[in-house]
Design a protein around this motif. Structure first.
Motif, PDB file in Angstrom:
ATOM      1  N   THR A  27      16.072  80.832 -11.641  1.00 56.06           N
ATOM      2  CA  THR A  27      16.272  79.983 -10.646  1.00 56.06           C
ATOM      3  C   THR A  27      17.372  80.097  -9.897  1.00 56.06           C
ATOM      4  OG1 THR A  27      15.781  78.106 -11.415  1.00 56.06           O
ATOM      5  CG2 THR A  27      14.578  78.780 -10.512  1.00 56.06           C
ATOM      6  N   SER A  28      18.304  80.507 -10.497  1.00 51.50           N
ATOM      7  CA  SER A  28      19.492  81.203  -9.569  1.00 51.50           C
ATOM      8  C   SER A  28      19.189  82.429  -8.765  1.00 51.50           C
ATOM      9  CB  SER A  28      20.039  81.943 -10.514  1.00 51.50           C
ATOM     10  OG  SER A  28      20.068  83.493 -11.051  1.00 51.50           O
ATOM     11  N   VAL A  29      20.761  82.093  -7.338  1.00 48.30           N
ATOM     12  CA  VAL A  29      20.437  83.040  -6.628  1.00 48.30           C
ATOM     13  C   VAL A  29      21.599  83.854  -6.715  1.00 48.30           C
ATOM     14  CG1 VAL A  29      20.837  83.343  -4.293  1.00 48.30           C
ATOM     15  CG2 VAL A  29      19.663  81.813  -5.249  1.00 48.30           C
ATOM     16  N   ARG A  30      21.648  85.201  -6.707  1.00 46.41           N
ATOM     17  CA  ARG A  30      23.300  86.170  -7.234  1.00 46.41           C
ATOM     18  C   ARG A  30      23.589  86.191  -5.695  1.00 46.41           C
ATOM     19  NH1 ARG A  30      21.086  91.765  -7.369  1.00 46.41           N
ATOM     20  NH2 ARG A  30      19.750  91.221  -9.062  1.00 46.41           N
ATOM     21  N   PRO A  31      25.284  85.670  -5.774  1.00 52.01           N
ATOM     22  CA  PRO A  31      26.218  85.837  -4.912  1.00 52.01           C
ATOM     23  C   PRO A  31      25.967  87.294  -4.572  1.00 52.01           C
ATOM     24  CG  PRO A  31      27.505  85.151  -7.005  1.00 52.01           C
ATOM     25  CD  PRO A  31      25.872  85.480  -7.393  1.00 52.01           C
ATOM     26  N   GLY A  32      26.559  87.242  -2.737  1.00 50.71           N
ATOM     27  CA  GLY A  32      25.761  87.939  -1.891  1.00 50.71           C
ATOM     28  C   GLY A  32      24.775  89.059  -1.955  1.00 50.71           C
ATOM     29  N   SER A  33      23.892  87.664  -2.276  1.00 53.07           N
ATOM     30  CA  SER A  33      22.668  88.216  -1.849  1.00 53.07           C
ATOM     31  C   SER A  33      22.027  87.626  -0.653  1.00 53.07           C
ATOM     32  CB  SER A  33      21.499  87.196  -2.684  1.00 53.07           C
ATOM     33  OG  SER A  33      22.306  87.705  -4.008  1.00 53.07           O
ATOM     34  N   ALA A  34      22.768  87.307   0.680  1.00 49.53           N
ATOM     35  CA  ALA A  34      22.150  86.452   1.794  1.00 49.53           C
ATOM     36  C   ALA A  34      21.571  87.792   2.927  1.00 49.53           C
ATOM     37  CB  ALA A  34      23.350  86.601   2.922  1.00 49.53           C
ATOM     38  N   VAL A 106      20.753  78.438  -2.383  1.00 47.06           N
ATOM     39  CA  VAL A 106      20.220  78.586  -1.782  1.00 47.06           C
ATOM     40  C   VAL A 106      21.510  78.468  -0.686  1.00 47.06           C
ATOM     41  CG1 VAL A 106      18.953  78.693  -0.143  1.00 47.06           C
ATOM     42  CG2 VAL A 106      18.075  79.216  -2.127  1.00 47.06           C
ATOM     43  N   LEU A 107      21.907  76.972  -0.544  1.00 44.51           N
ATOM     44  CA  LEU A 107      22.794  77.082   0.530  1.00 44.51           C
ATOM     45  C   LEU A 107      23.746  78.061   0.695  1.00 44.51           C
ATOM     46  CD1 LEU A 107      23.003  73.493   0.945  1.00 44.51           C
ATOM     47  CD2 LEU A 107      21.681  75.090   2.042  1.00 44.51           C
ATOM     48  N   GLU A 108      24.410  78.346  -0.600  1.00 44.82           N
ATOM     49  CA  GLU A 108      26.051  79.063  -0.469  1.00 44.82           C
ATOM     50  C   GLU A 108      26.146  80.641  -0.829  1.00 44.82           C
ATOM     51  OE1 GLU A 108      29.671  79.318  -3.401  1.00 44.82           O
ATOM     52  OE2 GLU A 108      27.639  78.715  -4.641  1.00 44.82           O
ATOM     53  N   HIS A 109      24.895  81.371  -1.350  1.00 39.73           N
ATOM     54  CA  HIS A 109      24.867  82.166  -1.405  1.00 39.73           C
ATOM     55  C   HIS A 109      23.584  83.299  -0.240  1.00 39.73           C
ATOM     56  CE1 HIS A 109      27.225  82.380  -4.715  1.00 39.73           C
ATOM     57  NE2 HIS A 109      26.778  81.449  -5.428  1.00 39.73           N
ATOM     58  N   LEU A 110      22.222  82.556  -0.317  1.00 42.98           N
ATOM     59  CA  LEU A 110      20.881  83.073   0.221  1.00 42.98           C
ATOM     60  C   LEU A 110      21.525  82.999   1.846  1.00 42.98           C
ATOM     61  CD1 LEU A 110      18.704  84.203  -0.473  1.00 42.98           C
ATOM     62  CD2 LEU A 110      17.216  82.532  -0.275  1.00 42.98           C
ATOM     63  N   LEU A 145      28.207  72.237   0.325  1.00 44.79           N
ATOM     64  CA  LEU A 145      27.036  73.298   1.054  1.00 44.79           C
ATOM     65  C   LEU A 145      26.627  72.919   2.101  1.00 44.79           C
ATOM     66  CD1 LEU A 145      26.390  74.080  -2.690  1.00 44.79           C
ATOM     67  CD2 LEU A 145      27.863  75.101  -1.211  1.00 44.79           C
ATOM     68  N   ALA A 146      26.346  72.380   2.774  1.00 41.90           N
ATOM     69  CA  ALA A 146      25.400  71.508   3.739  1.00 41.90           C
ATOM     70  C   ALA A 146      26.110  71.597   4.554  1.00 41.90           C
ATOM     71  CB  ALA A 146      24.898  70.105   3.379  1.00 41.90           C
ATOM     72  N   ALA A 147      27.244  71.711   4.668  1.00 41.35           N
ATOM     73  CA  ALA A 147      28.397  71.630   6.198  1.00 41.35           C
ATOM     74  C   ALA A 147      28.164  72.840   6.494  1.00 41.35           C
ATOM     75  CB  ALA A 147      29.500  71.028   6.011  1.00 41.35           C
ATOM     76  N   ARG A 148      28.607  73.926   5.216  1.00 38.94           N
ATOM     77  CA  ARG A 148      28.202  75.497   4.946  1.00 38.94           C
ATOM     78  C   ARG A 148      27.083  76.452   6.181  1.00 38.94           C
ATOM     79  NH1 ARG A 148      26.802  80.004   2.962  1.00 38.94           N
ATOM     80  NH2 ARG A 148      27.638  81.271   3.414  1.00 38.94           N
ATOM     81  N   ALA A 149      25.736  75.515   5.833  1.00 40.36           N
ATOM     82  CA  ALA A 149      24.662  75.606   5.755  1.00 40.36           C
ATOM     83  C   ALA A 149      25.084  75.880   7.333  1.00 40.36           C
ATOM     84  CB  ALA A 149      23.982  75.494   4.938  1.00 40.36           C
TER      85      ALA A 149
END
Length: 221
Positions: A27-34, A106-110, A145-149
């Motif tokens: 259930t991870s998200v690969r960095p750079g997968s936006a 998801v918030l950080e990478h997707l 992370l919430a602030a980033r998104a």
């Protein structure tokens, strides 16, 4: 999953599920997968994201009621996502997408920075045993992370029926420079956009107070 949920996943996931490139965990998200929201939803519209959507009662109701807004449900339990797709299909909610992944990733990478209009965290796992409270979602790191998104002026809405978690949430967001309270007094009024679920009724029935909080993302420098 039940047979109906397995069938829903096979038939409906191509329409509803955003496939997330993985890092290590399932259930991870690969960095750079936006992703590009305009490409995913086929238009440019406000985006509401719910973390821990469960069986999807709140977000399916919202998506069906607000066709001019796009919605994303984040959940790690596949059976809940399958139930969500079944109900969304029945309701004709074509503006809803789902992702099976850990919410912070998801918030950080997707999701691209400043892409989310509202972020919902309704009744997250309270991890009520003292030795487990460190597993709670709402921490200083989550606030960043919430602030980033969120877009400038975007809303972070939270609700819980565990008093000590509500206090923790409020403490975390009070200390977060990127947010300001969007309510007066100790607690926010109940969010009208949150459908009353059996889970919330159960909490109230056993005497737990439902606490709402709402914070606005400050304008970036």
């Amino acid at each position: 999953m039940s047979e109906a949920q397995e069938r829903a996943w096979a038939e409906l996931s191509p329409r509803y599920v955003i496939e997330s490139p993985r890092a290590i965990a399932s259930t991870s998200v690969r960095p750079g997968s936006a992703v590009d929201p305009a490409s995913v939803w086929g238009r440019t519209a406000p985006l509401v994201v719910e973390i821990g959507s469960g069986q999807g009662h709140a977000i399916v109701h919202a998506a069906a009621s607000r066709p001019d807004t796009d919605f994303l449900a984040i959940e790690v339990f596949k059976a809940g996502l399958a139930r969500t797709m079944l109900d969304a299909d029945k309701a004709g909610a074509r503006n809803l997408r789902l992702v099976e992944a850990n919410a912070p990733e998801v918030l950080e990478h997707l999701l691209p920075e400043a892409s989310v209009t509202e972020l919902w965290v309704f009744f997250p796992d309270p991890w009520h045993k003292k030795k487990h409270t460190k597993r709670r979602l709402v921490t200083d790191g989550f606030a960043r992370l919430a602030a980033r998104a969120l877009v400038d002026g975007g809303m972070l809405r939270l609700a819980t029926d565990w008093e000590d978690y509500a206090l923790q949430m409020r403490e975390v967001l009070r200390a977060a420079d990127d947010f300001e309270a969007a309510f007066e007094g100790d607690w926010a009024p109940r969010f009208d956009g949150r459908v009353l679920t059996a889970f919330e009724r159960k909490g109230a029935r056993v005497g737990r107070e439902i606490r709402d909080l709402a914070y606005r993302r400050r304008r970036r420098p």
